[in-house]
Motif scaffolding. Structure first.
Motif, PDB file in Angstrom:
ATOM      1  N   LEU A  50       9.811   6.036   7.857  1.00  0.00           N
ATOM      2  CA  LEU A  50      10.946   6.164   6.940  1.00  0.00           C
ATOM      3  C   LEU A  50      10.510   6.410   5.494  1.00  0.00           C
ATOM      4  O   LEU A  50      11.216   7.086   4.728  1.00  0.00           O
ATOM      5  CB  LEU A  50      11.828   4.910   7.026  1.00  0.00           C
ATOM      6  N   SER A  51       9.354   5.855   5.091  1.00  0.00           N
ATOM      7  CA  SER A  51       8.875   6.093   3.722  1.00  0.00           C
ATOM      8  C   SER A  51       8.496   7.558   3.526  1.00  0.00           C
ATOM      9  O   SER A  51       8.653   8.110   2.429  1.00  0.00           O
ATOM     10  CB  SER A  51       7.686   5.191   3.405  1.00  0.00           C
ATOM     11  N   LYS A  52       7.985   8.194   4.596  1.00  0.00           N
ATOM     12  CA  LYS A  52       7.663   9.623   4.517  1.00  0.00           C
ATOM     13  C   LYS A  52       8.932  10.467   4.385  1.00  0.00           C
ATOM     14  O   LYS A  52       8.962  11.477   3.680  1.00  0.00           O
ATOM     15  CB  LYS A  52       6.901  10.055   5.777  1.00  0.00           C
ATOM     16  N   LEU A  53       9.982  10.034   5.062  1.00  0.00           N
ATOM     17  CA  LEU A  53      11.228  10.802   5.074  1.00  0.00           C
ATOM     18  C   LEU A  53      12.094  10.550   3.839  1.00  0.00           C
ATOM     19  O   LEU A  53      12.704  11.478   3.292  1.00  0.00           O
ATOM     20  CB  LEU A  53      12.029  10.469   6.335  1.00  0.00           C
ATOM     21  N   PHE A  54      12.173   9.270   3.403  1.00  0.00           N
ATOM     22  CA  PHE A  54      13.152   8.913   2.363  1.00  0.00           C
ATOM     23  C   PHE A  54      12.543   8.184   1.161  1.00  0.00           C
ATOM     24  O   PHE A  54      13.276   7.662   0.326  1.00  0.00           O
ATOM     25  CB  PHE A  54      14.249   8.034   2.972  1.00  0.00           C
ATOM     26  N   GLY A  55      11.225   8.121   1.056  1.00  0.00           N
ATOM     27  CA  GLY A  55      10.600   7.465  -0.087  1.00  0.00           C
ATOM     28  C   GLY A  55      10.901   5.982  -0.138  1.00  0.00           C
ATOM     29  O   GLY A  55      10.847   5.290   0.876  1.00  0.00           O
ATOM     30  N   MET A  56      11.244   5.467  -1.316  1.00  0.00           N
ATOM     31  CA  MET A  56      11.487   4.035  -1.485  1.00  0.00           C
ATOM     32  C   MET A  56      12.694   3.565  -0.674  1.00  0.00           C
ATOM     33  O   MET A  56      12.700   2.442  -0.166  1.00  0.00           O
ATOM     34  CB  MET A  56      11.706   3.696  -2.959  1.00  0.00           C
ATOM     35  N   THR A  57      13.696   4.413  -0.524  1.00  0.00           N
ATOM     36  CA  THR A  57      14.854   4.034   0.297  1.00  0.00           C
ATOM     37  C   THR A  57      14.421   3.766   1.735  1.00  0.00           C
ATOM     38  O   THR A  57      14.906   2.835   2.389  1.00  0.00           O
ATOM     39  CB  THR A  57      15.927   5.139   0.272  1.00  0.00           C
ATOM     40  N   LEU A  84       0.828  -1.207   0.000  1.00  0.00           N
ATOM     41  CA  LEU A  84       0.000   0.000   0.000  1.00  0.00           C
ATOM     42  C   LEU A  84       0.866   1.262   0.000  1.00  0.00           C
ATOM     43  O   LEU A  84       0.562   2.238  -0.692  1.00  0.00           O
ATOM     44  CB  LEU A  84      -0.934  -0.004   1.212  1.00  0.00           C
ATOM     45  N   LEU A  85       1.966   1.254   0.773  1.00  0.00           N
ATOM     46  CA  LEU A  85       2.864   2.404   0.788  1.00  0.00           C
ATOM     47  C   LEU A  85       3.568   2.581  -0.560  1.00  0.00           C
ATOM     48  O   LEU A  85       3.691   3.695  -1.073  1.00  0.00           O
ATOM     49  CB  LEU A  85       3.911   2.236   1.895  1.00  0.00           C
ATOM     50  N   ILE A  86       4.020   1.451  -1.137  1.00  0.00           N
ATOM     51  CA  ILE A  86       4.744   1.507  -2.412  1.00  0.00           C
ATOM     52  C   ILE A  86       3.836   1.958  -3.547  1.00  0.00           C
ATOM     53  O   ILE A  86       4.257   2.692  -4.445  1.00  0.00           O
ATOM     54  CB  ILE A  86       5.386   0.136  -2.723  1.00  0.00           C
ATOM     55  N   LEU A  87       2.558   1.517  -3.519  1.00  0.00           N
ATOM     56  CA  LEU A  87       1.612   1.948  -4.554  1.00  0.00           C
ATOM     57  C   LEU A  87       1.528   3.464  -4.619  1.00  0.00           C
ATOM     58  O   LEU A  87       1.399   4.057  -5.698  1.00  0.00           O
ATOM     59  CB  LEU A  87       0.223   1.363  -4.284  1.00  0.00           C
TER      60      LEU A  87
END
Length: 433
Positions: free
Chosen positions: A396-403, A248-251
């Motif tokens: 971390l997804s909010k801060l650095f995206g896919m990384t 869901l986050l990656i989408l």
């Protein structure tokens, strides 16, 4: 002791590696036949397989642990009652999941994030897998009891034959028969049926130590099973939860291509985790046996072997991920999708760093469960499988995206390792009754 440990653990690692081929074969053949769309649908649906498999492992490992302890104390009648309770519990849960597959597969697909043309492919796979739930769960129960009954070789054979039959049937159903997603799921569903046929040899070998015993004591013995197998359940279900959350986050970050890239990494991680599961499940009969006998020194020795082996495997996995990155990704990228390869390249290297600590966490949780320290076993498993991974992934997804998505797994395992070390060292005699 080293010889006995090596026998049980090596046989179970081979068996679990074969078992991981259930989904790996689906991933390879589906990606080859149906491309990124098929891979996306499979990755969305596979989280439910983790829940089914985790349920079987929870009941099997929990019941097998109690059975082994009773067996070491020469309490055969109680062991039979545990086996009966485990089998009845597993079958009932399997029937409930069967009903979910029949009546709710499509809504479940949408809930998991499927949209557009992906919905139908996800629904077909989910419905088929859920209808085979009783077989998956009962097979895991029989595998655990046969292993704890002193026959780890037959348990391994059942897992391997079932898994390799799935690979063959996958190819036949997807390519010559052209059965699409249904063919992939149907081949996977037949694998536990074949495995149980192999395991039935134990019943007629003359060495079978467990049997059905119905005397109205079901609830008394059933209630203690889930707690002892909780770490196995959480380890498996966490894979499904992580898949759902990260999908869901990656989408929202990279769309379907990102989900497909994560599907490649998740399936490679499934194979890696199966090695640690093999170490844990292979050691469990020995841990429970010596714990039942009150031999804390041998339990401590086995745990030391488990940790050393887990660390060695973790280092090997990280080196493999760094030096064979593109080759591993290419196996599941039949279309040569450059964006998928780019996303997965970075992801694989970061994600696999988590296996340096993951193995120690998994074997520690399994050891605690085998020693009837269910609370500590559960806390280690739920920290790494649910709490930390969800928090780290969201932040971390909010801060650095896919990384940040890829970094959530190693951050989770490093945090949980602190808890594992604390639980081992806080007890004066952590390996004794």
């Amino acid at each position: 002791m080293k010889r006995e440990f090596g026998k049980y653990v090596s046989l179970n690692i081979f068996g679990m590696l074969g078992l991981s081929c259930y989904i790996l074969a689906d991933t390879f053949f589906v990606s080859a036949k149906m491309g990124a769309d098929g891979l996306t649908a499979l990755n969305l649906a596979i989280s439910i397989y983790s829940f089914i498999n985790g349920t079987g492992l929870m009941i099997g490992i929990g019941g097998g642990t109690k059975y082994s302890i009773y067996r070491s104390r020469r309490e055969e009648e109680k062991g039979n009652r545990v086996f009966t309770a485990a089998l009845v519990m597993g079958f009932l849960i399997g029937i409930i999941l069967f009903a979910v597959g029949i009546f709710a597969a499509r809504p479940l697909s949408i809930l998991l994030g499927a949209e557009g043309k992906i919905i139908e492919m996800t629904t077909v796979y989910l419905r088929t897998i859920l209808c085979f739930s009783p077989c998956f769960i009962c097979n895991n129960i029989f595998l655990a009891f046969v292993r704890n009954d002193g026959n780890p070789r037959l348990s391994m054979t059942g897992m391997l034959v079932g898994s390799f039959s799935n690979v063959v049937l996958d190819y036949i159903f997807i390519f010559p028969a052209d059965m699409g997603m249904f063919g992939a799921a149907f081949a996977t569903g037949l694998a536990p049926v074949i495995s149980m046929l192999i395991l039935s040899r134990h019943k007629f070998s003359g060495k079978n130590g467990f049997r059905l015993q119905t005397d109205g004591s079901f609830w008394r013995y059933a209630k203690g099973i889930p707690g002892l197998g909780a770490s196995s359940f959480i380890n498996e279900v966490s894979s499904g939860v992580v898949l759902i959350v990260l999908n869901l986050l990656i989408l929202g970050i990279s769309g379907n291509t990102g989900v497909a890239a994560y599907g490649v990494i998740a399936n490679l991680a499934l194979v890696a985790l199966s090695i640690f599961t093999g170490i844990s499940q292979g050691s469990q009969p020995l841990l429970s046996k010596y714990y039942g006998e009150g031999n804390g020194a041998k339990v401590r020795e086995i745990y030391r072997y488990m940790v050393i082996l887990a660390l060695a495997v973790g280092v090997f996995l990280v080196l493999t991920a760094f030096f064979a990155t593109d080759s591993l990704i290419a196996v599941f990228n039949s279309e040569g999708n450059k964006e998928l390869a780019r996303i997965a390249h970075t992801g694989l290297r970061i994600y696999f760093l988590g296996f340096l600590a993951a193995g120690v966490n998994i074997v520690t949780a399994a050891c605690k469960g085998a020693l009837e320290q269910a609370g500590e076993s559960f806390l280690i498993s739920v920290m790494r499988g649910l709490i930390c991974i969800v928090i780290y992934a969201a932040v971390l997804s909010k801060l650095f995206g896919m990384t940040g998505i890829w970094a959530a797994f190693p951050a989770t395992e490093a945090t949980t390792l602190l808890l594992s070390v604390f639980f081992v060292w806080r007890r004066k005699n952590p390996f004794s009754r």
